[in-house]
Design a protein around this motif. Structure first.
Motif, short mmCIF file in Angstrom:
data_model
loop_
_atom_site.label_atom_id
_atom_site.label_comp_id
_atom_site.label_asym_id
_atom_site.label_seq_id
_atom_site.Cartn_x
_atom_site.Cartn_y
_atom_site.Cartn_z
N SER A 1 29.83 46.24 24.25
CA SER A 1 30.98 45.49 24.76
C SER A 1 30.65 45.03 26.17
O SER A 1 29.69 45.52 26.78
CB SER A 1 32.24 46.36 24.79
N GLY A 2 31.44 44.09 26.71
CA GLY A 2 31.16 43.67 28.07
C GLY A 2 32.05 42.56 28.58
O GLY A 2 32.96 42.08 27.89
N CYS B 1 35.45 37.91 33.03
CA CYS B 1 35.67 38.82 34.15
C CYS B 1 37.04 38.66 34.78
O CYS B 1 37.59 39.61 35.32
CB CYS B 1 34.59 38.63 35.21
N ASN B 2 37.59 37.45 34.71
CA ASN B 2 38.91 37.26 35.32
C ASN B 2 40.03 37.84 34.46
O ASN B 2 41.17 37.86 34.86
CB ASN B 2 39.18 35.79 35.65
N GLU B 3 39.71 38.31 33.25
CA GLU B 3 40.65 39.09 32.45
C GLU B 3 40.49 40.52 32.93
O GLU B 3 39.43 41.11 32.81
CB GLU B 3 40.33 38.95 30.96
N ALA B 4 41.53 41.08 33.51
CA ALA B 4 41.45 42.31 34.29
C ALA B 4 40.84 43.49 33.56
O ALA B 4 41.19 43.79 32.42
CB ALA B 4 42.84 42.68 34.80
N LEU B 5 39.91 44.16 34.24
CA LEU B 5 39.38 45.43 33.76
C LEU B 5 40.50 46.46 33.65
O LEU B 5 40.41 47.41 32.88
CB LEU B 5 38.30 45.96 34.71
N ILE C 1 41.83 47.81 30.33
CA ILE C 1 41.04 48.73 29.50
C ILE C 1 41.52 50.15 29.76
O ILE C 1 41.71 50.56 30.90
CB ILE C 1 39.53 48.60 29.82
N LEU C 2 41.71 50.92 28.69
CA LEU C 2 42.18 52.30 28.81
C LEU C 2 41.13 53.18 29.49
O LEU C 2 39.92 52.95 29.37
CB LEU C 2 42.50 52.87 27.44
N ASP C 3 41.58 54.22 30.17
CA ASP C 3 40.68 55.20 30.78
C ASP C 3 39.73 55.76 29.73
O ASP C 3 40.11 55.97 28.57
CB ASP C 3 41.48 56.37 31.36
N ASP C 4 38.49 56.02 30.14
CA ASP C 4 37.48 56.67 29.29
C ASP C 4 37.25 55.94 27.96
O ASP C 4 36.96 56.56 26.94
CB ASP C 4 37.87 58.13 29.01
N THR D 1 35.33 51.08 41.06
CA THR D 1 36.37 52.06 40.75
C THR D 1 36.85 51.90 39.31
O THR D 1 37.03 52.88 38.58
CB THR D 1 37.54 51.92 41.74
N GLU D 2 37.04 50.66 38.89
CA GLU D 2 37.48 50.40 37.51
C GLU D 2 36.41 50.80 36.50
O GLU D 2 36.72 51.37 35.46
CB GLU D 2 37.86 48.92 37.33
N LEU D 3 35.15 50.52 36.80
CA LEU D 3 34.08 50.92 35.89
C LEU D 3 34.01 52.44 35.76
O LEU D 3 33.80 52.97 34.66
CB LEU D 3 32.74 50.35 36.35
N LEU D 4 34.19 53.14 36.86
CA LEU D 4 34.21 54.61 36.81
C LEU D 4 35.39 55.09 35.97
O LEU D 4 35.25 56.05 35.19
CB LEU D 4 34.30 55.19 38.22
N ARG D 5 36.52 54.44 36.09
CA ARG D 5 37.72 54.84 35.35
C ARG D 5 37.56 54.66 33.84
O ARG D 5 37.98 55.50 33.06
CB ARG D 5 38.92 54.03 35.85
#
Length: 182
Positions: free
Chosen positions: A88-89, A112-116, A119-122, A146-150
């Motif tokens: 996914s990406g 990318c302009n569709e907000a991260l 996406i649900l946590d984990d 921060t979002e990628l970590l989440r």
């Protein structure tokens, strides 16, 4: 949470270059990694580069999210090495996202302009980003990381170059990650 930073040097290109890049490229002329700017690497060298970066964190069957996926140069190589991963990406190029949705219909691909933040946590085992953050405005870097970590269960792999303004953020995230592991 595992986070690994690899720092590499790549040529700077404008954001508009990336927005239109895949609209103008011909996938039959050059390997995908060379279309994405890695022109100094042969296919063998590219495969070795990806393998060296992902083999310590990626496992066959993982659900992988790539921020800045383009038309799949990095994910395609991961898929060869780990055939059972789910890809996914996100990317800034609509045509690249269309290619990825056709190539990996079981994955989730969006602009990318569709907000991260939607996406649900984990949601993913691993998030990766290859040679993307040097093109992102400094004001967005911390939020995106921060979002990628989440959204990642196990960690984030950033293969990137950081200019002097961004090096402090890299060290801060690395230090925070080290503290959370002890």
């Amino acid at each position: 949470m595992h986070m690994c930073f690899k720092i590499y040097s790549t040529p700077k290109m404008s954001e508009s270059f990336w927005e239109n890049m895949f609209d103008q490229s011909d996938p039959n002329k050059l390997p995908l990694h060379q279309q994405a700017g890695w022109t100094d690497l042969s296919v063998v060298e590219w495969n070795m580069y990806v393998e060296q970066n992902i083999t310590h964190i990626l496992h066959d069957g993982d659900n992988v999210f790539e921020f800045g996926c383009g038309t799949g140069a990095f994910l395609d190589t991961c898929k060869v090495l780990f055939p059972n991963i789910l890809c996914s990406g996100a990317d800034i190029s609509r045509s690249a996202i269309d290619v990825m949705r056709n190539k990996y219909p079981n994955g989730s691909f969006f602009l990318c302009n569709e907000a991260l933040s939607n996406i649900l946590d984990d949601s993913y085992d691993i998030c990766v980003s290859n040679s993307v953050f040097q093109y992102i405005p400094m004001s967005n870097v911390k939020l995106i990381i921060t979002e990628l970590l989440r959204i990642s269960k196990r960690g984030v792999l950033l293969c990137d170059i950081f200019d002097q303004d961004r090096i402090e953020i890299m060290h801060a995230f690395f230090a925070k990650n080290q503290k959370s592991q002890t």
